[in-house]
Design an enzyme around this catalytic site. Sequence first.
Site, PDB file in Angstrom:
ATOM      1  N   ARG A  72       0.842  -1.191   0.000  1.00 22.86           N
ATOM      2  CA  ARG A  72       0.000   0.000   0.000  1.00 22.86           C
ATOM      3  C   ARG A  72       0.885   1.250   0.000  1.00 22.86           C
ATOM      4  NH1 ARG A  72      -1.643   0.671   4.426  1.00 22.86           N
ATOM      5  NH2 ARG A  72      -0.964  -1.205   5.510  1.00 22.86           N
ATOM      6  N   TYR A 200      -1.434  -3.430  -7.027  1.00 18.78           N
ATOM      7  CA  TYR A 200      -1.134  -4.214  -5.824  1.00 18.78           C
ATOM      8  C   TYR A 200      -2.227  -4.207  -4.740  1.00 18.78           C
ATOM      9  CZ  TYR A 200       0.939  -6.485  -1.985  1.00 18.78           C
ATOM     10  OH  TYR A 200       1.136  -7.382  -0.980  1.00 18.78           O
ATOM     11  N   HIS A 229     -10.237  -2.654  11.809  1.00 22.92           N
ATOM     12  CA  HIS A 229      -9.148  -3.482  11.260  1.00 22.92           C
ATOM     13  C   HIS A 229      -8.874  -4.609  12.257  1.00 22.92           C
ATOM     14  CE1 HIS A 229      -4.757  -3.482   9.481  1.00 22.92           C
ATOM     15  NE2 HIS A 229      -5.503  -4.413   8.948  1.00 22.92           N
ATOM     16  N   SER A 251      -0.951  -3.667  10.369  1.00 19.28           N
ATOM     17  CA  SER A 251      -0.621  -4.547   9.249  1.00 19.28           C
ATOM     18  C   SER A 251       0.641  -5.353   9.552  1.00 19.28           C
ATOM     19  CB  SER A 251      -0.406  -3.719   7.992  1.00 19.28           C
ATOM     20  OG  SER A 251      -1.581  -3.011   7.693  1.00 19.28           O
ATOM     21  N   CYS A 253       1.196  -7.596  11.768  1.00 15.35           N
ATOM     22  CA  CYS A 253       1.505  -7.745  13.196  1.00 15.35           C
ATOM     23  C   CYS A 253       0.770  -8.915  13.834  1.00 15.35           C
ATOM     24  CB  CYS A 253       1.208  -6.452  13.938  1.00 15.35           C
ATOM     25  SG  CYS A 253       2.399  -5.155  13.551  1.00 15.35           S
ATOM     26  N   ARG A 374       2.201 -12.162  -0.757  1.00 15.40           N
ATOM     27  CA  ARG A 374       0.912 -12.545  -0.147  1.00 15.40           C
ATOM     28  C   ARG A 374       0.282 -13.733  -0.852  1.00 15.40           C
ATOM     29  NH1 ARG A 374      -1.439  -8.916   4.059  1.00 15.40           N
ATOM     30  NH2 ARG A 374       0.220  -7.389   4.334  1.00 15.40           N
TER      31      ARG A 374
HETATM   32  P1  GTP Z   1      -2.039  -7.844   7.464  1.00 16.04           P
HETATM   33  O1  GTP Z   1      -2.562  -8.879   6.522  1.00 16.04           O
HETATM   34  O2  GTP Z   1      -0.996  -6.973   6.840  1.00 16.04           O
HETATM   35  O3  GTP Z   1      -3.115  -7.024   8.089  1.00 16.04           O
HETATM   36  O4  GTP Z   1      -1.174  -8.631   8.590  1.00 16.04           O
HETATM   37  P2  GTP Z   1      -1.590  -9.505   9.871  1.00 16.04           P
HETATM   38  O5  GTP Z   1      -1.860  -8.614  11.026  1.00 16.04           O
HETATM   39  O6  GTP Z   1      -2.636 -10.488   9.503  1.00 16.04           O
HETATM   40  O7  GTP Z   1      -0.215 -10.270  10.202  1.00 16.04           O
HETATM   41  P3  GTP Z   1       0.193 -11.817  10.053  1.00 16.04           P
HETATM   42  O8  GTP Z   1      -0.610 -12.712  10.933  1.00 16.04           O
HETATM   43  O9  GTP Z   1       0.226 -12.153   8.615  1.00 16.04           O
HETATM   44  O10 GTP Z   1       1.683 -11.801  10.635  1.00 16.04           O
HETATM   45  C1  GTP Z   1       2.688 -10.974  10.107  1.00 16.04           C
HETATM   46  C2  GTP Z   1       4.038 -11.426  10.566  1.00 16.04           C
HETATM   47  O11 GTP Z   1       4.097 -11.476  12.005  1.00 16.04           O
HETATM   48  C3  GTP Z   1       4.428 -12.812  10.067  1.00 16.04           C
HETATM   49  O12 GTP Z   1       5.744 -12.796   9.610  1.00 16.04           O
HETATM   50  C4  GTP Z   1       4.275 -13.687  11.290  1.00 16.04           C
HETATM   51  O13 GTP Z   1       5.158 -14.779  11.255  1.00 16.04           O
HETATM   52  C5  GTP Z   1       4.594 -12.726  12.440  1.00 16.04           C
HETATM   53  N1  GTP Z   1       3.880 -13.131  13.686  1.00 16.04           N
HETATM   54  C6  GTP Z   1       2.555 -13.384  13.814  1.00 16.04           C
HETATM   55  N2  GTP Z   1       2.250 -13.771  15.077  1.00 16.04           N
HETATM   56  C7  GTP Z   1       3.414 -13.753  15.761  1.00 16.04           C
HETATM   57  C8  GTP Z   1       3.762 -14.049  17.134  1.00 16.04           C
HETATM   58  O14 GTP Z   1       2.930 -14.410  17.971  1.00 16.04           O
HETATM   59  N3  GTP Z   1       5.080 -13.893  17.472  1.00 16.04           N
HETATM   60  C9  GTP Z   1       6.013 -13.496  16.571  1.00 16.04           C
HETATM   61  N4  GTP Z   1       7.282 -13.381  16.983  1.00 16.04           N
HETATM   62  N5  GTP Z   1       5.739 -13.219  15.273  1.00 16.04           N
HETATM   63  C10 GTP Z   1       4.451 -13.337  14.888  1.00 16.04           C
HETATM   64  C1  SPV Z   2      -2.722  -4.647   5.397  1.00 16.17           C
HETATM   65  O1  SPV Z   2      -1.751  -4.021   4.952  1.00 16.17           O
HETATM   66  O2  SPV Z   2      -3.240  -4.389   6.512  1.00 16.17           O
HETATM   67  C2  SPV Z   2      -3.285  -5.762   4.610  1.00 16.17           C
HETATM   68  C3  SPV Z   2      -2.838  -5.934   3.225  1.00 16.17           C
HETATM   69  O3  SPV Z   2      -4.157  -6.475   5.094  1.00 16.17           O
HETATM   70  S1  SPV Z   2      -3.596  -4.795   2.147  1.00 16.17           S
HETATM   71  O4  SPV Z   2      -4.737  -5.416   1.525  1.00 16.17           O
HETATM   72  O5  SPV Z   2      -2.577  -4.457   1.127  1.00 16.17           O
HETATM   73  O6  SPV Z   2      -4.014  -3.635   2.876  1.00 16.17           O
HETATM   74 MN    MN Z   3      -4.654  -5.791   7.237  1.00 19.90          MN
END
Ligand code: GTP
Ligand code: SPV
Ligand code: MN
Length: 599
Positions: A72, A200, A229, A251, A253, A374
């Site tokens: 983004r 993207y 979110h 995002s 996290c 992704r």
């Molecule tokens: P968006 O789709 O961008 O909104 O991201 P999200 O909040 O869904 O994050 P996602 O679950 O995809 O995790 C993002 C990154 O954080 C990955 O590389 C995971 O491996 C890492 N991660 C997730 N949970 C944990 C955790 O409990 N501990 C650690 N150390 N890393 C974590």
């Molecule tokens: C985020 O960045 O929080 C996502 C991926 O979930 S996007 O759809 O690019 O916003």
């Molecule tokens: Mn997101």
Amino acid sequence: MSTYTKNAKLNAWLDEMIALCNPDNVVIIDGSDEQIEALRAEACASGEMFKLNQEKLPGCYLHRTAVNDVARVEGRTFICTPTKEEAGPTNNWMDPNEMYAKLLALYKDSYKGRTMYVIPYSMSVVGSDFAKNGIELTDSIYVVLNMIIMTRVGTAVLDAMGENGDFIKGLHARADMDENNKYIVHFPQDNTIMSINSGYGGNVLLGKKCFALRIASYLGRNEGWMAEHMLILGIETPEGETKYVAAAFPSACGKTNLAMLIPPKSYTEKGYKVTCVGDDIAWIRIGKDGRLWACNPENGFFGVAPGTNVKSNPNALASTMSGTIFTNVVLNNADNTVWWEGLDKNPPVDAIDWKGRPWNGQESTEKGAHPNSRFTAPAKNCPCISPEFDNPDGVPLSAIIFGGRRAKTAPLVYQSFDWKHGTFVGSIMASETTAAASGAVGVVRRDPMAMLPFCGYNMGDYWAHWLKMGEVTPNLPKIFHVNWFRLTDEGKFMWPGFGDNFRVLEWILKRCEGKVDAVETAIGYVPNAEDINLEGLDYEIEAGRKFDINELKNILTVEKDYWLADFENIKEFYAKIGDTVPVELLKQYEDQLARLSAM
Ligand code: GTP
Ligand code: SPV
Ligand code: MN
């Protein structure tokens, strides 16, 4: 007027957009299998997508974006309300008329030689009370196929719209992919989104961040509901009861990971289970019973690939085994499958990296997959998808959890004193930046409610809406804050995270049910270390290091100096938001600062 559909408003808008963009053809997406197959074949023929090994990965494809178009672009995302104050100091703003004039010039003839795809889609179950309809126009088959996974698309949506129904207008054009003319623009008063010069994810799948968060948050404030979110998950207890929580993390996290977690063995043996309702967005309304009910308006997962593996998130991995589009990951030439950093310890030697160059994973010092690569996977693929996923009423929330990526300061978990204090906790959320947005990675920035890049109006007014929801909801969920990302001085994660986060969820549910005590601190209620169950956590979380109660005590501490420094930063952030910060939150700030100073 043309008669593409039976909806007069839609036909009129289509006429206008066709005259502007000048496509060679117009195709209405009906969502049928035949149409999807034909589009896939066309995208493969043109090189826009690559068909993967159909025995190992049936229905799966790979796409590579332009190398300068991988996340983004917050700097080029605008909220064009009539006044700058309505958009507030955290959003880019331009006068709507000025922006329309600029964009119309860019869209002029931008579809020449191309096809205009008309995507009718519904956020939430088609025709349900939660549902809102959208139409996205795009010149990208990749966008069409992603929207078909991420939302509910096709003729049923047009039927639900009927002859007179309203819809959110979305116009996307790849145009000439000119970075300097990339715009992601929202006109909340006009229910309109315009995106140009990107291909993207969140920039172009207009149902997601643009509609389901930016436009929907604006609608929610006017109509008395919330667009957040947040992931939504269910926790099934051995007694067969299911409690639901929603959690907002910025995002990349950990939302997708938490939403699908598998509890530690000691819990699954007893019968505990987590089910996933959503991994990114929650629409929340007050139910007839006076509780907050949440639904996931999406129909798929647009998840971060790197770090996803059989240990960290087996359910996400399983979700990507069919009908999935991978973006910017590694192509393994040996068997025409995909790979990314953190999938396993065997990077392919004969491969193509995300930029399309030959790549040897054993020798290359460069990453093969982009850090924000992704997968777009159908929700129904997820082994732990909630039986309530398609329930048009959503699910009732017991708790709301905020969280961020903080090396220091924020403890593993704490509970706010009440809804007002919880709103304050959300407003002061902060996190280290990630690759999900373009720009520097690892810088701490304030990201209230994980909505900084996604709030469609003034942040101060958004906080006021949170406080208002607290006043009008008779039976509120409790509000918590978590941090899975505390680091050792050597930069290692202290808390094992992932499945073990269930231990924290258990404490949270016990607090909701009044079953466990806590320590009252300056920032809220913090667990007694003995009350977080560490049973079965006696393995080495890394070579030579086991997690024990002393480490737990460490990450539960509230450190006065860090917090006081943080409050300086919060003060600046509140000053930036300015006059619209609700008086109640200023009071919460003063009270918490006084409690910290007295420590
Ligand atoms: P968006 O789709 O961008 O909104 O991201 P999200 O909040 O869904 O994050 P996602 O679950 O995809 O995790 C993002 C990154 O954080 C990955 O590389 C995971 O491996 C890492 N991660 C997730 N949970 C944990 C955790 O409990 N501990 C650690 N150390 N890393 C974590
Ligand atoms: C985020 O960045 O929080 C996502 C991926 O979930 S996007 O759809 O690019 O916003
Ligand atoms: Mn997101």
